[in-house]
Write a protein that holds these residues in place. Structure first.
Motif: not given
Length: 123
Positions: A37-38, A40-44, A81-82, A97, A99, A102
């Motif tokens: 989880d660390q 994984i890049d969280k994309q906004q 929630h993505g 989703n 994920q 990109k």
């Protein structure tokens, strides 16, 4: 069946060993999930962004060179929630989703350009 004290002692030791193995496995899984989880890049995403959609079911032309990322779509709305709502060129909206998308790094003017394709067997 009659068990003597030695047999009961061996069974208790075996049960303790199994319990320790189970606890060790649970700790290992927890640590690996935290590490994953660390990384994984969280994309906004913001409404108006251009994004590419990953199409995992694309099997029209199987091969290594076929890209699974399809045309740029426009982000119209970002849900908690993505979940993300996308819009294609024709104006059709659908939810995906977050994920599976990109950021599109190309120019926004190049979306409407016609791309010529040359196949190796035609050249």
């Amino acid at each position: 069946m009659n068990f003597d004290n030695d047999d009961i002692k061996v069974m208790n030791e075996f049960e303790e060993f199994c319990l320790q193995a189970y606890e060790s496995l649970a700790l290992y899984k927890e640590k690996m999930k935290k590490y994953h989880d660390q990384k994984i890049d969280k994309q906004q995403f913001v409404a108006g962004d251009l994004v590419l959609l990953f199409n995992s079911r694309l099997r029209l032309f199987p091969g290594k060179l076929k890209s699974k990322w399809t045309m740029p779509f426009k982000v119209t709305q970002v849900f908690p929630h993505g979940a993300v709502e996308l819009e294609n060129k024709e104006g059709t909206r659908f939810k995906v989703n977050g994920q599976r998308i990109k950021i599109y790094l190309g120019k926004s003017e190049s979306i409407n350009e016609v791309i010529e394709a040359y196949y190796l067997d035609e050249v």
